[in-house]
Design a protein around this motif. Structure first.
Motif, mmCIF file in Angstrom:
data_model
loop_
_atom_site.group_PDB
_atom_site.id
_atom_site.type_symbol
_atom_site.label_atom_id
_atom_site.label_comp_id
_atom_site.label_asym_id
_atom_site.label_seq_id
_atom_site.Cartn_x
_atom_site.Cartn_y
_atom_site.Cartn_z
ATOM 1 N N GLN A 49 9.178 23.411 5.887
ATOM 2 C CA GLN A 49 9.998 24.322 6.677
ATOM 3 C C GLN A 49 9.612 25.761 6.330
ATOM 4 N N ARG A 50 9.214 26.537 7.349
ATOM 5 C CA ARG A 50 8.755 27.898 7.072
ATOM 6 C C ARG A 50 9.888 28.838 6.674
ATOM 7 N N HIS A 51 11.121 28.515 7.103
ATOM 8 C CA HIS A 51 12.271 29.308 6.675
ATOM 9 C C HIS A 51 12.727 28.858 5.285
ATOM 10 N N GLU A 52 13.531 29.685 4.639
ATOM 11 C CA GLU A 52 14.067 29.325 3.320
ATOM 12 C C GLU A 52 15.197 28.309 3.429
ATOM 13 N N THR A 53 15.721 28.106 4.636
ATOM 14 C CA THR A 53 16.804 27.143 4.855
ATOM 15 C C THR A 53 16.424 26.173 5.958
ATOM 16 N N LEU A 54 17.020 24.991 5.905
ATOM 17 C CA LEU A 54 16.875 24.019 6.985
ATOM 18 C C LEU A 54 17.779 24.408 8.149
ATOM 19 N N LEU A 55 17.519 23.824 9.328
ATOM 20 C CA LEU A 55 18.365 24.014 10.512
ATOM 21 C C LEU A 55 18.821 25.472 10.668
ATOM 22 N N PRO A 56 17.899 26.404 10.856
ATOM 23 C CA PRO A 56 18.254 27.832 10.865
ATOM 24 C C PRO A 56 19.213 28.240 11.975
ATOM 25 N N ASN A 57 19.327 27.435 13.037
ATOM 26 C CA ASN A 57 20.242 27.772 14.132
ATOM 27 C C ASN A 57 21.663 27.267 13.907
ATOM 28 N N TYR A 58 21.918 26.661 12.741
ATOM 29 C CA TYR A 58 23.228 26.087 12.457
ATOM 30 C C TYR A 58 23.944 26.868 11.349
ATOM 31 N N HIS A 59 25.241 26.614 11.232
ATOM 32 C CA HIS A 59 26.061 27.249 10.201
ATOM 33 C C HIS A 59 25.541 26.862 8.819
ATOM 34 N N HIS A 60 25.723 27.776 7.833
ATOM 35 C CA HIS A 60 25.179 27.520 6.492
ATOM 36 C C HIS A 60 25.761 26.265 5.854
ATOM 37 N N SER A 61 26.974 25.862 6.272
ATOM 38 C CA SER A 61 27.552 24.633 5.714
ATOM 39 C C SER A 61 26.758 23.400 6.142
ATOM 40 N N VAL A 62 26.244 23.404 7.377
ATOM 41 C CA VAL A 62 25.391 22.310 7.854
ATOM 42 C C VAL A 62 24.073 22.321 7.093
ATOM 43 N N GLN A 63 23.499 23.504 6.913
ATOM 44 C CA GLN A 63 22.235 23.637 6.186
ATOM 45 C C GLN A 63 22.369 23.090 4.772
ATOM 46 N N HIS A 64 23.457 23.454 4.110
ATOM 47 C CA HIS A 64 23.665 23.032 2.726
ATOM 48 C C HIS A 64 23.818 21.512 2.632
ATOM 49 N N GLN A 65 24.594 20.933 3.540
ATOM 50 C CA GLN A 65 24.811 19.485 3.493
ATOM 51 C C GLN A 65 23.512 18.715 3.693
ATOM 52 N N PHE A 66 22.711 19.133 4.674
ATOM 53 C CA PHE A 66 21.471 18.395 4.926
ATOM 54 C C PHE A 66 20.459 18.598 3.804
ATOM 55 N N LYS B 281 0.834 -1.209 0.000
ATOM 56 C CA LYS B 281 0.000 0.000 0.000
ATOM 57 C C LYS B 281 0.870 1.262 0.000
ATOM 58 N N PHE B 282 0.535 2.207 -0.862
ATOM 59 C CA PHE B 282 1.249 3.490 -0.905
ATOM 60 C C PHE B 282 0.969 4.285 0.371
ATOM 61 N N ILE B 283 2.005 4.922 0.909
ATOM 62 C CA ILE B 283 1.835 5.753 2.105
ATOM 63 C C ILE B 283 2.655 7.027 1.963
ATOM 64 N N SER B 284 2.057 8.116 2.396
ATOM 65 C CA SER B 284 2.716 9.415 2.362
ATOM 66 C C SER B 284 2.730 9.994 3.773
ATOM 67 N N ILE B 285 3.905 10.427 4.242
ATOM 68 C CA ILE B 285 4.007 11.037 5.566
ATOM 69 C C ILE B 285 4.614 12.430 5.435
ATOM 70 N N ALA B 286 4.249 13.289 6.389
ATOM 71 C CA ALA B 286 4.761 14.655 6.397
ATOM 72 C C ALA B 286 5.400 14.950 7.734
ATOM 73 N N ILE B 287 6.475 15.706 7.689
ATOM 74 C CA ILE B 287 7.112 16.226 8.901
ATOM 75 C C ILE B 287 7.068 17.744 8.776
ATOM 76 N N VAL B 288 6.481 18.403 9.756
ATOM 77 C CA VAL B 288 6.392 19.862 9.757
ATOM 78 C C VAL B 288 7.421 20.397 10.744
ATOM 79 N N GLY B 289 8.410 21.112 10.224
ATOM 80 C CA GLY B 289 9.491 21.636 11.051
ATOM 81 C C GLY B 289 10.834 21.173 10.521
ATOM 82 N N GLY B 290 11.664 22.116 10.094
ATOM 83 C CA GLY B 290 12.937 21.763 9.476
ATOM 84 C C GLY B 290 14.147 22.095 10.317
#
Length: 409
Positions: free
Chosen positions: A199-216, A155-164
């Motif tokens: 994710q409401r922000h334009e980047t993931l993990l907003p409290n981390y360095h941009h290098s972490v954001q880019h990798q994830f 069976k096909f299943i779709s899940i969502a996570i709110v919060g990046g």
């Protein structure tokens, strides 16, 4: 000597079985104070260790490997244990109001009840989304989902996570790993699973360095997780679809302010932390999010007989992110100041570190290390290091014969 015994003939009550309180209980077991009546009030008999929770979701750790047994811990600390929820405080009369039992008297009170994701402001989220905290409820729904997929892998299943943030990213990767494993075991295509991350922000993990954001961001896209960046979820609503066998199934529609609509079977909510509503009625000073304001001694700003630590506390002079690393580090100074308060001694100030090493799992037994601007690519050795740190922490709470000597640290 007699005067000292009289001084510490008091009731110390701990509300919540969070990381800081687990350490406090362990310390009291190792260094008991005669005449102190210790009580722990907590809604569950075990407490999850946040550092290993994503690994448990991914299927790398069993339940008992990443949960502290509070019954054994309370017994070790010679503490009374009440499995109940605190729902209020009578600070004038020094009483804790519980949901299902009589009030509990205290002379000194400490609160470590964690936080919950803020869902109240989003229409339908409280009713239809699964909050990441409290963790026992999250795991209850997660186990049910695993069982459902194992029974119907076709069976096909779709899940969502709110919060990046870090929690949402780790949850998305860990859930995908475990569900893919079930599909592969049943010889079903992994395309039967669809994962969305909002994710409401334009980047993931907003409290981390941009290098972490880019990798994830690269990792999530490579893993086929649908990223919805800059999308603010404004509503969650139930829908129904008709299956081929004419049965109906409930699905949920995630609506964003941009107009984006995504249909999912399960929605997991991992947004900004919030405090339980009952704290606002106690008279304790709180910040705008309802967290207890504490001084450098971890005492309430308004009620010196009340202490708080972990996510539920905001240090007035040293605000920090709501992260498990700070709760663990607060355990020792909280224990020392609780003992000093009971003995009538001056309390010590505590200043948390500004930067700390993060080892963030990527859901595949690899991890990224980050501290300030320093970031590494994901690697298996970093996961092994994280695994060693987490297992070493949990070993402190293994209660075998002779543990008083083995766990002295």
């Amino acid at each position: 000597m007699q005067k000292k015994i009289q001084l510490i003939n008091q009731n110390l009550v701990l509300i919540g079985g969070g990381h800081s309180h687990a350490i406090v209980l362990k310390k009291f077991g190792m260094n008991p104070l005669p005449g102190v009546n210790l009580t722990l009030i907590t809604p569950a008999s075990d407490t999850p260790y946040s550092g290993m929770l994503p690994g448990h979701i991914a299927g790398f750790y069993r339940h008992n490997e990443c949960h502290i047994d509070l019954r054994k811990l309370a017994n070790f600390a010679q503490s009374q244990l009440y499995i109940d929820r605190a729902v209020g405080l009578d600070l004038n009369n020094h009483k804790v109001i519980c949901a299902n039992r009589a009030t509990v008297d205290f002379d000194i009170l400490s609160i470590d009840i964690g936080s919950t994701p803020a869902t109240i402001s989003v229409l339908g989220a409280t009713e239809y989304a699964i909050a990441a905290k409290p963790v026992p409820k999250l795991l209850q729904y997660w186990y049910q989902l695993l069982e459902s997929v194992a029974k119907n892998p076709q069976k096909f299943i779709s899940i969502a996570i709110v919060g990046g943030g870090a929690g949402g990213v780790e949850l998305a990767l860990s859930m995908q790993t475990h569900l893919h494993e079930i599909l592969q075991q049943n010889q079903q295509p992994i395309q039967n699973l669809e994962v969305h991350l909002f994710q409401r922000h334009e980047t993931l993990l907003p409290n981390y360095h941009h290098s972490v954001q880019h990798q994830f961001q690269q990792i999530l896209r490579k893993r086929g997780i649908n990223l919805h960046l800059g999308e603010n979820v404004c509503q969650v609503a139930p829908q129904y679809s008709i299956l081929a066998n004419r049965e109906t199934e409930e699905i949920f529609e995630v609506k964003c302010e941009s107009g984006l609509l995504v249909e999912c079977h399960k929605i997991f909510w991992v947004t900004q932390a919030s405090a339980p509503q009952w704290l606002k009625t106690t008279g304790l000073a709180t910040d705008d999010q309802g967290f207890i304001l504490v001084e450098d001694t971890l005492q309430s700003q308004t009620h010196p007989e009340v202490f708080a630590a972990g996510d539920i506390a905001t240090m007035v002079n040293h605000p920090r992110p709501k992260a498990g690393v700070f709760a663990v580090r607060q355990g020792q100074p909280l224990f020392e100041n609780l003992q000093r308060a009971l003995l009538g001694q001056p309390l010590k100030s505590y200043k948390p570190q500004q930067q700390y090493l993060s080892l963030i799992g990527t859901g595949d037994k690899r991890a990224i290390a980050s501290k300030g601007a320093f970031t590494t690519p994901p690697h298996q050795l970093l996961w092994c290091w994280k695994d060693w740190i987490d297992r070493r922490f949990m070993q402190r709470f293994r209660f075998e014969e002779g543990m008083r000597e083995a766990n002295r640290y």
